[in-house]
Write a protein that holds these residues in place. Sequence first.
Motif, PDB file in Angstrom:
ATOM      1  N   VAL A  21       0.868  -1.183   0.000  1.00  9.41           N
ATOM      2  CA  VAL A  21       0.000   0.000   0.000  1.00  9.41           C
ATOM      3  C   VAL A  21       0.901   1.229   0.000  1.00  9.41           C
ATOM      4  N   LEU A  22       1.191   1.727  -1.167  1.00 13.40           N
ATOM      5  CA  LEU A  22       2.131   2.828  -1.300  1.00 13.40           C
ATOM      6  C   LEU A  22       2.003   3.454  -2.686  1.00 13.40           C
ATOM      7  N   PRO A  23       2.445   4.718  -2.806  1.00 13.73           N
ATOM      8  CA  PRO A  23       3.096   5.600  -1.829  1.00 13.73           C
ATOM      9  C   PRO A  23       2.090   6.108  -0.785  1.00 13.73           C
ATOM     10  N   ARG A  24       2.585   6.309   0.443  1.00 14.59           N
ATOM     11  CA  ARG A  24       1.706   6.769   1.526  1.00 14.59           C
ATOM     12  C   ARG A  24       2.085   8.191   1.967  1.00 14.59           C
ATOM     13  N   PRO A  25       1.083   9.095   2.039  1.00 15.27           N
ATOM     14  CA  PRO A  25       1.363  10.445   2.551  1.00 15.27           C
ATOM     15  C   PRO A  25       1.722  10.353   4.031  1.00 15.27           C
ATOM     16  N   PHE A  46      -2.302   7.085   7.018  1.00 17.03           N
ATOM     17  CA  PHE A  46      -2.873   8.433   7.115  1.00 17.03           C
ATOM     18  C   PHE A  46      -3.706   8.705   5.874  1.00 17.03           C
ATOM     19  N   MET A  47      -4.897   9.284   6.039  1.00 22.11           N
ATOM     20  CA  MET A  47      -5.715   9.633   4.870  1.00 22.11           C
ATOM     21  C   MET A  47      -6.745  10.703   5.196  1.00 22.11           C
ATOM     22  N   PRO A  48      -7.203  11.425   4.158  1.00 24.50           N
ATOM     23  CA  PRO A  48      -8.373  12.290   4.314  1.00 24.50           C
ATOM     24  C   PRO A  48      -9.608  11.395   4.436  1.00 24.50           C
ATOM     25  N   LEU A 192       9.128   8.989  -2.082  1.00 22.48           N
ATOM     26  CA  LEU A 192       8.826   9.315  -3.473  1.00 22.48           C
ATOM     27  C   LEU A 192       8.357  10.765  -3.527  1.00 22.48           C
TER      28      LEU A 192
ATOM     29  N   ARG B  24      -1.428   9.776  -2.725  1.00 23.86           N
ATOM     30  CA  ARG B  24      -2.346   8.837  -2.067  1.00 23.86           C
ATOM     31  C   ARG B  24      -2.400   7.504  -2.816  1.00 23.86           C
ATOM     32  N   PRO B  25      -2.230   6.389  -2.100  1.00 18.32           N
ATOM     33  CA  PRO B  25      -2.369   5.070  -2.741  1.00 18.32           C
ATOM     34  C   PRO B  25      -3.833   4.869  -3.149  1.00 18.32           C
ATOM     35  N   PHE B  46      -7.523   6.097   1.413  1.00 22.15           N
ATOM     36  CA  PHE B  46      -7.255   4.667   1.615  1.00 22.15           C
ATOM     37  C   PHE B  46      -5.977   4.517   2.411  1.00 22.15           C
ATOM     38  N   VAL B 183       1.685   3.199  -7.790  1.00 18.42           N
ATOM     39  CA  VAL B 183       1.349   4.560  -8.217  1.00 18.42           C
ATOM     40  C   VAL B 183       0.467   5.215  -7.175  1.00 18.42           C
ATOM     41  N   GLY B 184       0.642   6.518  -7.021  1.00 19.36           N
ATOM     42  CA  GLY B 184      -0.218   7.295  -6.131  1.00 19.36           C
ATOM     43  C   GLY B 184      -0.915   8.380  -6.926  1.00 19.36           C
TER      44      GLY B 184
END
Lengths: 204, 204
Positions: A21-25, A46-48, A192, B24-25, B46, B183-184
């Motif tokens: 699960v990437l890229p992650r903010p 982390f997510m909106p 990234l 964001r993933p 996510f 990819v994000g």
Amino acid sequence: MNLVPSERPWQDIYQILIDTVLPRPIAWVSTLGLDGERNLAPFSFFMPVTARPMTLAFAPMRRGHTPEVKKDTLRNIEASGEFVVNVVTRRHADAAHHSAHRLPIDADEFERAGVSAAPSIDVAPPRVAESPVSFECVAHRIVDLGDEAGSGHLVIGRVVRVHLADELLDDRGRVVRGRLEPVGLVGADDYLGLDGLFELVRHD
Amino acid sequence: MNLVPSERPWQDIYQILIDTVLPRPIAWVSTLGLDGERNLAPFSFFMPVTARPMTLAFAPMRRGHTPEVKKDTLRNIEASGEFVVNVVTRRHADAAHHSAHRLPIDADEFERAGVSAAPSIDVAPPRVAESPVSFECVAHRIVDLGDEAGSGHLVIGRVVRVHLADELLDDRGRVVRGRLEPVGLVGADDYLGLDGLFELVRHD
């Protein structure tokens, strides 16, 4: 191949999550302890969530079995109901990366990370002055996922105040991506950015 | 500058979220409707949550005020408790991007996206055969954040089965990032891969 997560060590499952699960903010979360000590730690789960109410979520994971592993960030949020999410961008990724180290709970983590604290408006924890985007939050819901190693909590914060650095914005007040210089986490020390991959070194 | 989210139109707040929390993933979520129709939709709100139990979260947002805007994905999960999260990677980003369009609820979205359905093992909704990483999930918790426009739900799924394409793995069974080609999302039509930015066109 396929596998059943509950039949594997949690460390292997954690590895699959961070490898796929990437890229992650990255949320750099600032909180205050009961004695006023300032805590600052990065979280890439982390997510909106929603725009109205404006909400964000992040997940502080429990890594081991001892009581100390309940993260200071979570403990502080449970006690005070307040936190600030500072978005990690290229210009201070190195400081955020450095602050991922475990510290004794009474250490001043702003100082350790080499960043300044700016006062928040609606919550007590300060924001990171160097961060171009900060969200002052009150805890909206804390979902407990269990107390085993590898488990943790999901914290949903309601954003009560948004800070955006003026230099990010165009004439219409919209954030310009190239000025923000976002970065995502893609490995233990690998990030990234808009220009591709880069690596940061943990300096102990 | 700073602002209070509740004093602004939700569309402006949504814009701030998608302009600042990135990369964001992307979860490409497959579900089954009550009549057996196959639904497939991408979500970039996510994140991973915990390793034990293995959980993931995503947030289907409510965009407008009419009943139809309750996303098919959410409606199907509420009814059946089951879904599959297929991780979007470089090789099928274009198909996922295309499936972001709203479709009538009875359309077969696998067909529309040009991907094949592979049977799942522990849940009824099929996974995307082309996706190198799929998580079969049962709904663990659905947090309702409100019913206004701009609001929505946060869905926490417990992963009951993980599928990893053999060609992703090294000799020790670990996912190789360069083979995954993650990819994000960084804009409406803009993506960030390991080689940097690229744009995808919505073909109507």
